[in-house]
Design a protein around this motif. Structure first.
Motif, short mmCIF file in Angstrom:
data_model
loop_
_atom_site.label_atom_id
_atom_site.label_comp_id
_atom_site.label_asym_id
_atom_site.label_seq_id
_atom_site.Cartn_x
_atom_site.Cartn_y
_atom_site.Cartn_z
N ASP A 43 -14.02 139.28 17.85
CA ASP A 43 -14.39 138.58 16.63
C ASP A 43 -14.70 137.11 16.91
N GLU A 47 -18.36 135.42 16.11
CA GLU A 47 -18.51 134.26 15.23
C GLU A 47 -19.10 133.06 15.99
N THR A 72 -10.99 132.16 12.78
CA THR A 72 -10.68 133.44 13.41
C THR A 72 -9.18 133.62 13.56
#
Length: 78
Positions: A43, A47, A72
């Protein structure tokens, strides 16, 4: 057939988790923590890639990772 090498040292990870926790642990807690860590990194990189494209960078830089790190981390806070 040769036995595959593990991705991480299970015994070491279990020892570290046990030292930082005063609670009973399930048998496969190390696997769950490792998978959560892998999802976090995936993730974070996704991002950071999005942020890099938005600001016009050619690749992912440490600056773009720093910019998305806090959001995050908040997503993955239990």
């Amino acid at each position: 057939m040769a036995r595959p090498t593990p991705l991480y040292p299970r015994a070491t990870l279990k020892r570290i988790i046990k030292a930082h926790s005063n609670r009973p642990l399930s048998k496969n807690i190390d696997v769950l923590i490792y998978l959560d860590y892998a999802l976090f990194l995936q993730d974070l990189m996704r991002e950071a890639a999005i942020r890099s494209r938005q600001v016009g960078e050619k690749g992912i830089s440490s600056r773009s990772i720093r910019k998305v790190r806090e959001n995050t981390l908040r997503k993955f806070k239990g």
